[in-house]
Design a protein around this motif. Structure first.
Motif, PDB file in Angstrom:
ATOM      1  N   ILE A  54       0.834  -1.204   0.000  1.00 44.46           N
ATOM      2  CA  ILE A  54       0.000   0.000   0.000  1.00 44.46           C
ATOM      3  C   ILE A  54       0.869   1.255   0.000  1.00 44.46           C
ATOM      4  N   ARG A  55       1.914   1.273   0.806  1.00 47.17           N
ATOM      5  CA  ARG A  55       2.813   2.430   0.810  1.00 47.17           C
ATOM      6  C   ARG A  55       3.542   2.570  -0.524  1.00 47.17           C
ATOM      7  N   GLU A  60      -8.350  -4.441  -4.286  1.00 45.72           N
ATOM      8  CA  GLU A  60      -7.994  -5.860  -4.272  1.00 45.72           C
ATOM      9  C   GLU A  60      -6.993  -6.160  -3.154  1.00 45.72           C
ATOM     10  N   VAL A  61      -6.057  -5.238  -2.940  1.00 47.63           N
ATOM     11  CA  VAL A  61      -5.077  -5.440  -1.865  1.00 47.63           C
ATOM     12  C   VAL A  61      -5.753  -5.342  -0.503  1.00 47.63           C
ATOM     13  N   LEU A  62      -6.651  -4.359  -0.345  1.00 44.63           N
ATOM     14  CA  LEU A  62      -7.333  -4.184   0.934  1.00 44.63           C
ATOM     15  C   LEU A  62      -8.196  -5.388   1.292  1.00 44.63           C
ATOM     16  N   PHE A  85      -3.479  -2.757   8.259  1.00 46.99           N
ATOM     17  CA  PHE A  85      -4.294  -1.609   7.856  1.00 46.99           C
ATOM     18  C   PHE A  85      -4.009  -0.407   8.754  1.00 46.99           C
ATOM     19  N   GLN A  86      -3.880  -0.643  10.028  1.00 48.37           N
ATOM     20  CA  GLN A  86      -3.651   0.456  10.969  1.00 48.37           C
ATOM     21  C   GLN A  86      -2.310   1.153  10.734  1.00 48.37           C
ATOM     22  N   LEU A 105     -12.903  -2.814   7.950  1.00 48.58           N
ATOM     23  CA  LEU A 105     -11.647  -2.214   8.410  1.00 48.58           C
ATOM     24  C   LEU A 105     -11.839  -0.755   8.800  1.00 48.58           C
ATOM     25  N   ILE A 106     -12.618  -0.036   7.995  1.00 50.09           N
ATOM     26  CA  ILE A 106     -12.884   1.379   8.293  1.00 50.09           C
ATOM     27  C   ILE A 106     -13.665   1.511   9.594  1.00 50.09           C
TER      28      ILE A 106
END
Length: 493
Positions: free
Chosen positions: A338-339, A362-364, A372-373, A410-411
């Motif tokens: 993600i980064r 797709e990655v999430l 995620f955090q 996740l959100i």
């Protein structure tokens, strides 16, 4: 007029090799065929003006000194079924000799008879190898690989942009693909190589003497061919070689890695990136756990930077598959991926931005809460910018993230961090976005947050109102200062 068989080849100067060692026997590609190994140590490939040219003498490429002297001397040979079994190896060798002749396919009226004789000989050889009618002697295996090398390892024609001087990548994508004139023969040669590699009669220990590192490197060079039919054969053959010849696996990965480096940091032009990524997709699928450090370095140094080049849309589907495979293998890589996406996030190319958002979802989907955090703050700052994009497809694709249950979960777990970051962007869309569809989708996302945590939503609403009031006050003070300066200027005059 072609009076002798080609005894010389050309090859692009290889890039410095980077050592990588990863991967196990991969599963077969969807719809693919089987695998094997071929080696010619003296024939090399040149991509015309695409790289430096190194000429090397290659007498061992020739089938033997018994090859006829000129195409006009080619004569029909009997079929395998018409000769005794004891004579078939000799006949096999003679047919290989005929197939070493090269013809000019740009002139369809020249050597018509000889071309047809060669084509029939290639068909016979393919059928013989495929049927397993008889074990091929080691000498004939060596001569067959040499014949294959003579035919496929050749100078590739200049790329379309080299002929036209065009730098417009999108225009090149729309152009008709180049089709190799000699494909009627070339296809049969590739089919023969494939059948030899996948044959159960092919002894790996014997074949690896002919299908060596030099042969594999030249196969990799051919992926720059603009003919999609040739690249499809190369993809299938190289995948089967990887599966059958364990000794070549590190070298193949290293060779693919070097092609990616050259594409990313030097040329940004290569016809076979998509096909190479398809092969890698199967290789990554076969990685053993825990994943080696070399594999993770390959992800960081080669795969993630492949998002940078302009023509990423041409191979993005295959690239995204490889990236997701890594995260599925090791969920801890989600933060790194993600980064990496955020690092190469496009600024002015809206079509690339849509692709990035699609890959991000797709990655999430495979991301765990802990990873995620680690990246959610920079991630949702970027998503907030996408929500306010004047390009409605970018804003729409960003809003579609809230249609994914896993992403919403996740959100929801981290709403205290996420909502304050994107609340302003949601409110600006409702107040000012020109597209009605975006307005409606934003209202739906806003409603999700209201139902998720009404108190938090009210607090964000209050803070937004206070910021808006302060902004109005500052604007009024700014106007007042300008008015005072204007009055002072008038008095000074």
């Amino acid at each position: 007029m072609l009076n002798k068989i080609i005894k010389r080849g050309h090859k692009k100067v290889p890039k410095s090799e980077v050592s990588l060692d990863y991967g196990h026997a991969p599963p077969l590609l969807p719809g693919g065929r089987n695998s094997g190994n071929v080696s010619t140590s003296d024939v090399v490939v040149n991509h015309a003006s695409r790289g430096s040219i190194v000429t090397t003498n290659s007498p061992s490429v020739m089938a033997s000194s018994a090859v006829p002297a000129a195409p006009g001397s080619i004569e029909n040979l009997p079929l395998f079924r018409d000769v005794p079994i004891s004579e078939r190896q000799v006949l096999f060798f003679k047919k290989l000799q005929i197939c070493c002749f090269q013809f000019d396919f740009t002139d369809t009226m020249k050597y018509v008879r000889e071309k047809e004789i060669k084509r029939q000989a290639l068909v016979e050889l393919v059928d013989y190898v495929q049927s397993g009618a008889g074990k091929i002697s080691e000498n004939n295996q060596e001569e067959m690989v040499k014949m294959i090398s003579v035919n496929i390892f050749r100078c590739l024609p200049p790329a379309s942009h080299e002929n036209t001087g065009s730098e417009n990548v999108e225009q090149q994508e729309e152009d008709e693909p180049y089709l190799e004139p000699s494909w009627p023969h070339l296809q049969l040669v590739y089919e023969l190589l494939l059948r030899y590699v996948v044959s159960s009669d092919t002894d790996t220990k014997v074949a690896k003497r002919f299908i060596d590192h030099s042969f594999v490197l030249k196969l990799l060079d051919l992926f720059d061919s603009e003919d999609p039919r040739e690249r499809e054969y190369l993809k299938t053959i190289l995948h089967r070689v990887y599966g059958k010849f364990m000794v070549h696996r590190p070298f193949i990965r290293k060779g693919i890695n070097n092609i990616f480096y050259r594409f990313i940091y030097e040329t940004e032009r290569h016809s076979g990136i998509g096909e190479l990524l398809e092969i890698l997709g199967s290789i990554i699928n076969g990685f053993a756990l825990p994943m080696k450090e070399e594999h993770k370095l390959f992800l960081v140094r080669a795969l993630i930077p492949l998002h940078k080049p302009k023509p990423v849309a041409m191979y993005h589907q295959q690239l995204s598959y490889c990236i997701v495979q890594f995260v599925e293998k090791d969920y801890k890589l989600a933060d790194t991926v993600i980064r990496g996406l955020l690092k190469y996030w496009p600024v002015t190319n809206c079509q690339k931005e849509v692709l990035f958002l699609q890959e991000l979802e797709e990655v999430l989907e495979t991301t765990q809460a802990a990873e995620f955090q680690r990246c959610m703050v920079p991630l949702f700052r970027q998503i907030a910018r996408c929500l306010n994009s004047p390009h409605f497809q970018v804003a729409e694709r960003a809003l579609f993230l809230w249609n994914n249950e896993h992403v919403v979960g996740l959100i929801a777990q981290n709403r205290n961090v996420v909502l304050p970051i994107i609340f302003d962007a949601l409110q600006k869309n409702i107040d000012n976005h020109w597209n009605q569809a975006i307005h409606g989708l934003t209202v739906n996302v806003r409603k999700i947050f209201m139902e998720m945590d009404a108190d938090l939503f009210d607090e964000c609403q209050r803070q937004y109102s206070e910021k808006a009031a302060r902004a109005t006050e500052l604007e009024e003070q700014r106007e007042l200062r300008w008015q005072r300066l204007a009055a002072a200027a008038i008095q000074g005059c």
